[in-house]
Design a protein around this motif. Structure first.
Motif: not given
Length: 203
Positions: A165-179
């Protein structure tokens, strides 16, 4: 002179004899041809009759085979209809049994809710403990009936189990990781009944 006349008469007689013989031969040949034609006609007629008899036998056999197959199809249709009605009835009965079992498991939960609602609201801590016990009991009942929580911690996004339902940026995680999990998802015996609502990393 008489000899010449005699000779001519003999020649004529001989010629006439030859003509008679030739005519007889022709008649014999014609008779033989007629006899052969009649014989061939009889043979052809016999062959035609035999072919007709064979065709009639073959037609009768094919008709019997077709009737047998039609009867078999009708029997199969009747069997399938009976099977469909029987399975439909069994599903309804099974559904009723499952529903009864779940409701029976819920009755102690209902009893505890009634006790909690009837208790005095003075002791807040005791009330909270009572609600926690009811929640634990409710969770156990759901698990007993096959409910499973869909795990999201440390998981990659999977559209079969998760709803982004949302896409967020997080430098500590990889793409498609669930934040983050915004709403829990559940399965019953391996089948998703509600996917988890999640935030997905998209750097």
């Amino acid at each position: 002179m008489k000899d010449e006349l005699k000779k001519k008469d003999e020649q004529k007689l001989e010629e006439m004899q030859q003509e008679i013989n030739a005519a007889g031969n022709d008649e014999a040949e014609e008779a033989e041809e007629a006899e052969n034609a009649a014989s061939e006609s009889a043979e052809t007629e016999a062959e035609n009759q035999e072919s007709q008899d064979e065709a009639a036998v073959q037609l009768e056999k094919l008709t019997a085979d077709l009737k047998e197959k039609e009867d078999r199809v009708l029997r199969l249709q009747a069997d399938f209809e009976n099977f469909r009605r029987r399975t439909s009835k069994e599903k309804e009965e099974l559904s009723a049994v499952v529903t009864q079992g779940i409701l029976k498991d819920m009755l102690p939960l209902l009893d505890n809710f009634e006790r909690a609602m009837a208790a005095e609201a003075k002791d807040g801590e005791a009330f909270q403990k009572g609600v926690e016990m009811i929640f634990t009991q409710f969770t156990e009942i759901l698990k007993k009936n096959g409910l499973e929580h869909i795990e999201v911690e440390g998981q990659k996004f999977d559209p079969n189990f998760h709803q982004a339902v949302m896409r967020v940026q997080n430098a500590d995680m990889e793409d498609d990781d669930i934040a983050q999990e915004l709403q829990k998802g559940y399965m019953v015996k391996g089948r998703v009944i509600r996917p988890s609502m999640v935030q997905v990393v998209a750097n």
